[in-house]
Scaffold this motif. Sequence first.
Motif, PDB file in Angstrom:
ATOM      1  N   SER A  24       0.831  -1.205   0.000  1.00  0.00           N
ATOM      2  CA  SER A  24       0.000   0.000   0.000  1.00  0.00           C
ATOM      3  C   SER A  24       0.865   1.253   0.000  1.00  0.00           C
ATOM      4  O   SER A  24       0.625   2.187  -0.771  1.00  0.00           O
ATOM      5  CB  SER A  24      -0.930  -0.010   1.213  1.00  0.00           C
ATOM      6  N   GLU A  48      -5.326   6.286  -3.776  1.00  0.00           N
ATOM      7  CA  GLU A  48      -5.681   5.855  -2.420  1.00  0.00           C
ATOM      8  C   GLU A  48      -6.620   4.656  -2.446  1.00  0.00           C
ATOM      9  O   GLU A  48      -6.428   3.698  -1.682  1.00  0.00           O
ATOM     10  CB  GLU A  48      -6.335   7.026  -1.669  1.00  0.00           C
ATOM     11  N   GLN A  49      -7.610   4.704  -3.326  1.00  0.00           N
ATOM     12  CA  GLN A  49      -8.563   3.589  -3.399  1.00  0.00           C
ATOM     13  C   GLN A  49      -7.875   2.311  -3.866  1.00  0.00           C
ATOM     14  O   GLN A  49      -8.152   1.223  -3.339  1.00  0.00           O
ATOM     15  CB  GLN A  49      -9.710   3.943  -4.342  1.00  0.00           C
ATOM     16  N   GLN A  87      -5.823   0.989  -0.997  1.00  0.00           N
ATOM     17  CA  GLN A  87      -6.692   0.382   0.014  1.00  0.00           C
ATOM     18  C   GLN A  87      -7.236  -0.963  -0.443  1.00  0.00           C
ATOM     19  O   GLN A  87      -7.258  -1.927   0.328  1.00  0.00           O
ATOM     20  CB  GLN A  87      -7.843   1.334   0.336  1.00  0.00           C
ATOM     21  N   LYS A  99      -6.451  -4.485   1.190  1.00  0.00           N
ATOM     22  CA  LYS A  99      -7.586  -5.288   1.667  1.00  0.00           C
ATOM     23  C   LYS A  99      -7.573  -6.679   1.038  1.00  0.00           C
ATOM     24  O   LYS A  99      -7.788  -7.690   1.722  1.00  0.00           O
ATOM     25  CB  LYS A  99      -8.891  -4.572   1.336  1.00  0.00           C
TER      26      LYS A  99
END
Length: 441
Positions: free
Chosen positions: A110, A370-371, A374, A378
Motif C-alpha cells: 500500500s 488511495e482507493q 486500500q 484489503k
Amino acid sequence: MSRSIRAIHKAHTARRWALILLLVNLTVFISVLLAQSNGYHHPALAYIKAFAEAACIGGLADWFAVVALFRHPLGIPLPHTAILPAKQAQLAQGVAKFITTHFLEPSVISEQLLRLDVGRHLNVYAQQHLTQAVVVQYVPNILQTLMRRVPIEAPTQLVVWSRSAMTAYLSGARLGRSTARLIDVAREQGLDRRLVNAMAQSLHEFVTAEDAKERMRPWLSELAVAAQKLDTSDASWWDKMKSQLTGQAIEWADDLIIDKSLAWLADLTVNVQQDEQHPVHLWVGEHVQGWREKLYNDEVWHDWLAAHVHDWLHTTTAEAMVKAVWSKSRSWLDEAVAVDSAYIEPVAEKIRQVVLTYIADSEQQSRLTEQLAQQVAKGLTEYQDDIREWLTTQMNMWSKERLNSALDNAIGHDLQYIRINGTLIGGLIGVILFAISQWLG
C-alpha cells in the motif's frame, strides 16, 4: 537478451572459471610433486605445493557442497545430499511464506503504491494510448460479456421487485397529480376539443347515414313496449302519451320522433365542430377542469386510484407487460452491442471522454491512488493465506529438474563464485598453515 538467458550465461561462465581454476591448481600440484620426485628442491616449491594442494581441497569441498544442494555428487546417494529436491515441500512452504510475509505484506504494498502515485501514471498512459480505436476494439467484447450474464427472460425477482417498487412509488397523491398534469398537457394541446369534435363527427356520420332511421326504430320500439308497461303515475309525459298509443299511431309517432331526432343531432354535431365556444365544449371543459381539481387535491380520488392501480400491478397483465418490456429491451441491447452496431463508436467515444476527463483531474488521481492502495491492501489481507497456499502448491508441482534449473538460474552465478572463492581461500589458508608449520619447526 532476456534476463533469464543472461542469468544462465553468467552462471555457465562462472562455472567454467571455477573448473579452470581447480584444474590449474591440480596441474600445479602434480607438477610440483613430479619436480620434487626428480630431485628438484627449491624453497618456493613447498609453498606453491601447499597453496595448490589446499586450493584443490577447498575447491573440491565447495564443489561437493554446491552440487549436494541440487543433486547427489557423481550420482552417489550419500546422506544429506540433493537437499533442495528432498526438501521441496518445506522449501515451497518457506518460500511462499517469505514472499507473502516480506514482499506481499499489505502495508508495504500500500505504501509503495502511494509512493508511486499510480493515478498520475495512469493518467499519462491513458492520455497517450487510450485512443478511440483502442476503446472500439474492446467495447463490444466487454458489452457482450456483460450481456451474456443477463438472462433472456425476465427473472422472477425482477417482476417481484418491479411490483414492489411501483407499489411503493405510485401513491394515490402521486397518481392523481400525475394524471392531472397529463390533463393539463392535453388541454394545452387542444386534445379535449379534438376529442369532442371527433365524437361529434362520428355521431354526425351515424345520424346522417341512409340506414340511421332503421337502426333507431328497434330502439324506439323497445321504448314503446317498455312505456306500455309503466306505472303511469310515475311516468313522464312522453311515456304517458306513448302508453296510450298502439299500432299505426306508434309507427307514425316513431317516424316523427326519429326524423326530428336525427335532424336535431345532425345540426348539433355540425355546430359543435364549427364552434369552439359551443355549450357542449364548455360543458366538457368545465367537467374536465373539475376532474383535474379532484385528481390533484381530492384524497378520495387518490385512494380510489391507488387501490385500483395497486390491484392491477398484481395481475397477470402487469406481469406480462414487465416481461415484454424486459424482452424488448434485451433484444435491443443485443443488437446495440454487436460488433457492427452503429452504437459502438459513439459509446466508445463517450466512454473515452469520460475516462480521460475523470482521470485528468488531480483530485481524482489522488483518490484513485488511495482507493487502489486500500483495495490492494484489503485483498492481500483477505487472501494472503490463499496466495501462500497457491504458491506452495505451484512449487510442489514442479519437477526436481525444473526446481534445480530455476534455482540454478537464480543463484547459480553466486554458487559458482563460492567454488572460486573456496579454491582461492583454501590455497591461502594452506600457505599460511604451511608457513606456520615451518616457523614452528
